[in-house]
Design a protein around this motif. Structure first.
Motif, PDB file in Angstrom:
ATOM      1  N   GLN A 311       0.816  -1.209   0.000  1.00  0.00           N
ATOM      2  CA  GLN A 311       0.000   0.000   0.000  1.00  0.00           C
ATOM      3  C   GLN A 311       0.853   1.264   0.000  1.00  0.00           C
ATOM      4  OE1 GLN A 311       0.381  -2.139   2.467  1.00  0.00           O
ATOM      5  NE2 GLN A 311      -0.101  -1.312   4.485  1.00  0.00           N
ATOM      6  N   VAL A 312       2.095   1.158   0.498  1.00  0.00           N
ATOM      7  CA  VAL A 312       3.004   2.303   0.489  1.00  0.00           C
ATOM      8  C   VAL A 312       3.605   2.485  -0.905  1.00  0.00           C
ATOM      9  CG1 VAL A 312       5.029   3.325   1.566  1.00  0.00           C
ATOM     10  CG2 VAL A 312       3.489   1.909   2.931  1.00  0.00           C
ATOM     11  N   ARG A 313       4.045   1.399  -1.515  1.00  0.00           N
ATOM     12  CA  ARG A 313       4.592   1.483  -2.878  1.00  0.00           C
ATOM     13  C   ARG A 313       3.546   2.002  -3.869  1.00  0.00           C
ATOM     14  NH1 ARG A 313       9.361  -0.356  -4.536  1.00  0.00           N
ATOM     15  NH2 ARG A 313      10.701  -1.386  -3.010  1.00  0.00           N
ATOM     16  N   GLU A 314       2.290   1.632  -3.650  1.00  0.00           N
ATOM     17  CA  GLU A 314       1.227   2.086  -4.551  1.00  0.00           C
ATOM     18  C   GLU A 314       1.196   3.598  -4.666  1.00  0.00           C
ATOM     19  OE1 GLU A 314      -3.622   2.374  -4.471  1.00  0.00           O
ATOM     20  OE2 GLU A 314      -2.689   0.623  -3.524  1.00  0.00           O
ATOM     21  N   THR A 315       1.383   4.266  -3.552  1.00  0.00           N
ATOM     22  CA  THR A 315       1.314   5.732  -3.530  1.00  0.00           C
ATOM     23  C   THR A 315       2.651   6.393  -3.823  1.00  0.00           C
ATOM     24  OG1 THR A 315      -0.490   5.657  -1.897  1.00  0.00           O
ATOM     25  CG2 THR A 315       0.727   7.732  -2.093  1.00  0.00           C
ATOM     26  N   PHE A 316       3.750   5.835  -3.310  1.00  0.00           N
ATOM     27  CA  PHE A 316       5.007   6.587  -3.249  1.00  0.00           C
ATOM     28  C   PHE A 316       6.115   6.089  -4.171  1.00  0.00           C
ATOM     29  CE2 PHE A 316       2.966   7.425   0.860  1.00  0.00           C
ATOM     30  CZ  PHE A 316       3.075   8.810   0.917  1.00  0.00           C
ATOM     31  N   ALA A 317       5.868   5.085  -4.990  1.00  0.00           N
ATOM     32  CA  ALA A 317       6.925   4.558  -5.848  1.00  0.00           C
ATOM     33  C   ALA A 317       7.573   5.669  -6.669  1.00  0.00           C
ATOM     34  CB  ALA A 317       6.368   3.481  -6.770  1.00  0.00           C
ATOM     35  N   GLY A 318       8.896   5.725  -6.635  1.00  0.00           N
ATOM     36  CA  GLY A 318       9.640   6.713  -7.398  1.00  0.00           C
ATOM     37  C   GLY A 318       9.897   8.015  -6.684  1.00  0.00           C
ATOM     38  N   SER A 319       9.287   8.209  -5.501  1.00  0.00           N
ATOM     39  CA  SER A 319       9.453   9.492  -4.808  1.00  0.00           C
ATOM     40  C   SER A 319      10.074   9.365  -3.426  1.00  0.00           C
ATOM     41  CB  SER A 319       8.092  10.197  -4.684  1.00  0.00           C
ATOM     42  OG  SER A 319       7.191   9.422  -3.923  1.00  0.00           O
ATOM     43  N   VAL A 320      10.224   8.142  -2.908  1.00  0.00           N
ATOM     44  CA  VAL A 320      10.819   7.907  -1.594  1.00  0.00           C
ATOM     45  C   VAL A 320      11.723   6.681  -1.669  1.00  0.00           C
ATOM     46  CG1 VAL A 320       8.743   8.832  -0.452  1.00  0.00           C
ATOM     47  CG2 VAL A 320       9.023   6.341  -0.706  1.00  0.00           C
ATOM     48  N   ALA A 321      12.496   6.477  -0.594  1.00  0.00           N
ATOM     49  CA  ALA A 321      13.252   5.234  -0.435  1.00  0.00           C
ATOM     50  C   ALA A 321      12.431   4.282   0.428  1.00  0.00           C
ATOM     51  CB  ALA A 321      14.601   5.510   0.227  1.00  0.00           C
ATOM     52  N   PHE A 322      12.523   2.982   0.130  1.00  0.00           N
ATOM     53  CA  PHE A 322      11.776   1.973   0.870  1.00  0.00           C
ATOM     54  C   PHE A 322      12.742   1.102   1.668  1.00  0.00           C
ATOM     55  CE2 PHE A 322       9.119   2.834  -2.889  1.00  0.00           C
ATOM     56  CZ  PHE A 322       7.961   3.242  -2.250  1.00  0.00           C
ATOM     57  N   ALA A 323      12.278   0.684   2.848  1.00  0.00           N
ATOM     58  CA  ALA A 323      13.108  -0.156   3.711  1.00  0.00           C
ATOM     59  C   ALA A 323      12.239  -1.224   4.357  1.00  0.00           C
ATOM     60  CB  ALA A 323      13.796   0.686   4.784  1.00  0.00           C
ATOM     61  N   GLY A 324      12.701  -2.475   4.284  1.00  0.00           N
ATOM     62  CA  GLY A 324      11.946  -3.586   4.838  1.00  0.00           C
ATOM     63  C   GLY A 324      12.403  -4.032   6.201  1.00  0.00           C
ATOM     64  N   SER A 325      13.411  -3.359   6.770  1.00  0.00           N
ATOM     65  CA  SER A 325      13.947  -3.741   8.077  1.00  0.00           C
ATOM     66  C   SER A 325      14.659  -2.538   8.677  1.00  0.00           C
ATOM     67  CB  SER A 325      14.922  -4.909   7.937  1.00  0.00           C
ATOM     68  OG  SER A 325      16.091  -4.483   7.237  1.00  0.00           O
ATOM     69  N   PRO A 326      14.937  -2.563  10.011  1.00  0.00           N
ATOM     70  CA  PRO A 326      15.714  -1.463  10.593  1.00  0.00           C
ATOM     71  C   PRO A 326      17.075  -1.294   9.942  1.00  0.00           C
ATOM     72  CG  PRO A 326      14.598  -2.675  12.329  1.00  0.00           C
ATOM     73  CD  PRO A 326      14.376  -3.450  11.052  1.00  0.00           C
ATOM     74  N   ALA A 327      17.739  -2.410   9.582  1.00  0.00           N
ATOM     75  CA  ALA A 327      19.048  -2.294   8.938  1.00  0.00           C
ATOM     76  C   ALA A 327      18.934  -1.613   7.583  1.00  0.00           C
ATOM     77  CB  ALA A 327      19.671  -3.688   8.789  1.00  0.00           C
ATOM     78  N   ALA A 328      17.887  -1.969   6.820  1.00  0.00           N
ATOM     79  CA  ALA A 328      17.680  -1.335   5.516  1.00  0.00           C
ATOM     80  C   ALA A 328      17.330   0.136   5.675  1.00  0.00           C
ATOM     81  CB  ALA A 328      16.575  -2.064   4.757  1.00  0.00           C
ATOM     82  N   MET A 329      16.549   0.460   6.712  1.00  0.00           N
ATOM     83  CA  MET A 329      16.213   1.868   6.953  1.00  0.00           C
ATOM     84  C   MET A 329      17.462   2.664   7.298  1.00  0.00           C
ATOM     85  SD  MET A 329      13.404   3.586   9.526  1.00  0.00           S
ATOM     86  CE  MET A 329      12.040   3.142   8.449  1.00  0.00           C
ATOM     87  N   ALA A 330      18.368   2.069   8.089  1.00  0.00           N
ATOM     88  CA  ALA A 330      19.615   2.755   8.429  1.00  0.00           C
ATOM     89  C   ALA A 330      20.423   3.048   7.169  1.00  0.00           C
ATOM     90  CB  ALA A 330      20.431   1.900   9.397  1.00  0.00           C
TER      91      ALA A 330
END
Length: 390
Positions: A311-330
């Motif tokens: 549901q997040v990718r549906e709205t924000f693809a191409g305009s934000v970075a995505f992270a599936g874990s705390p390590a990826a968010m870091a």
């Protein structure tokens, strides 16, 4: 499922009388669905509709968390909250309190924004903001609204209920103005926050499990030493929204990790745009409540990291970075703070500019006019269709 493009303003018929609309919530606090409700109400009023917002106020003198345009009528229903009772009992008591005073016959359309409101008002339009936990809402919702097609699909898969998709709006101009480098007042406001906070990554929301504050802390702890001068700032709309037990857990974990997040409680509404615009980056860990805050940050040109969810990718693809874990968010935060992606920021600003509240309100009016009418017509619709699909 029916999706309404926010750029399509043709759904509100011209020349019909204003609708008497009740938007109903089970709280007046700064929860995402209440933020949504108040902004929608003001936009509906700007379109000439007769709008009333109902909410349950907990605590002496409780009102809505922010000033609301005088074009919108407000009804705050006081409700006693006995924290010694289990949550289901408190919810049942809130439903009964609201049911005892709300008069659906006074309105052409009743629009419930959460499970408490939906349980209290009878036949209604229902916005399903998310499907966290048990399926929200009563069987006599004659129309459902979702903010994304993903959520609408999940709703239909869970309950065989179809929904109209009307995306979230945002006051993009307000946050874009706060980032205007040519405006000396806006520049001074940003500098004021930076002089107090230094370089910071911002998250907005209470310290509670639903907002996954612990994941934000763990992500921040994983940032490299080259970002040791960047701090994590949590802007909470109200201290009353924090979960004390979860706050204790977060504080203990932050201490163990050597992270000292700064919690800003009760930031005034008129100071939020400058705070957002002053941030190095913006982070959200909760997939279900990220749309409004993320759009505000994008409007201000701030790089954003969001959970990697459909549901997040549906709205924000191409305009934000995505992270599936705390390590990826870091990792993503480190990249954005070091070298913001100019193309992504332009895409984010454009995305926010498209999501206007006026267009969202026009789409709602188009939906409402399909059902507005005498109460007996609404009742027959709900009885004949169950959870009817628009």
């Amino acid at each position: 499922m029916r999706t309404i493009d926010l750029r399509d303003r043709s759904s509100a018929p011209v020349g019909e009388r204003p609708l008497r609309i009740a938007l109903v919530t089970g709280t007046t606090r700064a929860r995402p669905h209440v933020v949504h409700t108040l902004a929608l109400a003001e936009a509906l009023a700007r379109l000439g509709q007769d709008v009333t917002v109902w909410g349950l106020g907990r605590g002496a003198g409780a009102g809505f968390f922010r000033h609301v345009s005088p074009a919108v009528t407000l009804h705050v229903v006081p409700v006693a909250e006995d924290l010694a009772l289990p949550a289901p009992a408190r919810t049942a008591a809130a439903v009964e309190t609201l049911r005892g005073v709300f008069r659906p016959q006074d309105y052409d359309i009743v629009h419930a924004q959460d499970a408490v409101a939906a349980g209290a008002v009878g036949p209604c339009v229902r916005t399903v903001h998310d499907l966290d936990g048990a399926l929200p809402g009563p069987a006599d919702a004659y129309a459902s609204v979702c903010l994304t097609a993903t959520t609408a699909g999940r709703l239909q898969g869970t309950s065989a209920t179809s929904a109209t998709v009307i995306p979230q709006g945002v006051d993009a101009a307000r946050f874009a103005a706060a980032a205007d480098e040519s405006d000396p007042v806006a520049t001074a406001a940003r500098r004021s926050w930076r002089s107090r906070l230094g370089r910071f990554v911002l998250a907005v929301g209470p310290v509670e499990e639903r907002f996954r504050t612990l994941e934000l802390v763990e992500a921040f702890a994983a940032l490299g030493p080259e970002l040791e001068d960047v701090r994590l700032v949590l802007a909470c709309p109200s201290p009353a929204l924090d979960d004390p037990a979860y706050r204790t857990l977060v504080d203990a974990r932050a201490g163990a990790l050597g992270v000292r997040p700064l919690v800003l409680a009760a930031v005034p509404e008129d100071e939020m745009p400058a705070l957002v615009a002053a941030a190095c980056a913006f982070a959200v860990a909760c997939a279900d409540d990220c749309t409004g805050p993320a759009l505000e940050a994008l409007a201000a040109g701030v790089p954003v990291v969001l959970p990697d969810a459909p549901q997040v990718r549906e709205t924000f693809a191409g305009s934000v970075a995505f992270a599936g874990s705390p390590a990826a968010m870091a990792w993503e935060l480190g990249e954005l703070v070091h070298a913001p992606d100019a193309a992504m920021r332009r895409a984010g600003r454009a995305l926010a500019a498209r999501h206007t509240w006026e267009a969202a309100a026009a789409a709602h009016v188009g939906l409402y006019r399909r059902f507005a009418g005498p109460s007996d017509r609404v009742l027959s619709l709900s009885q004949g269709a169950g959870a009817a699909t628009p």
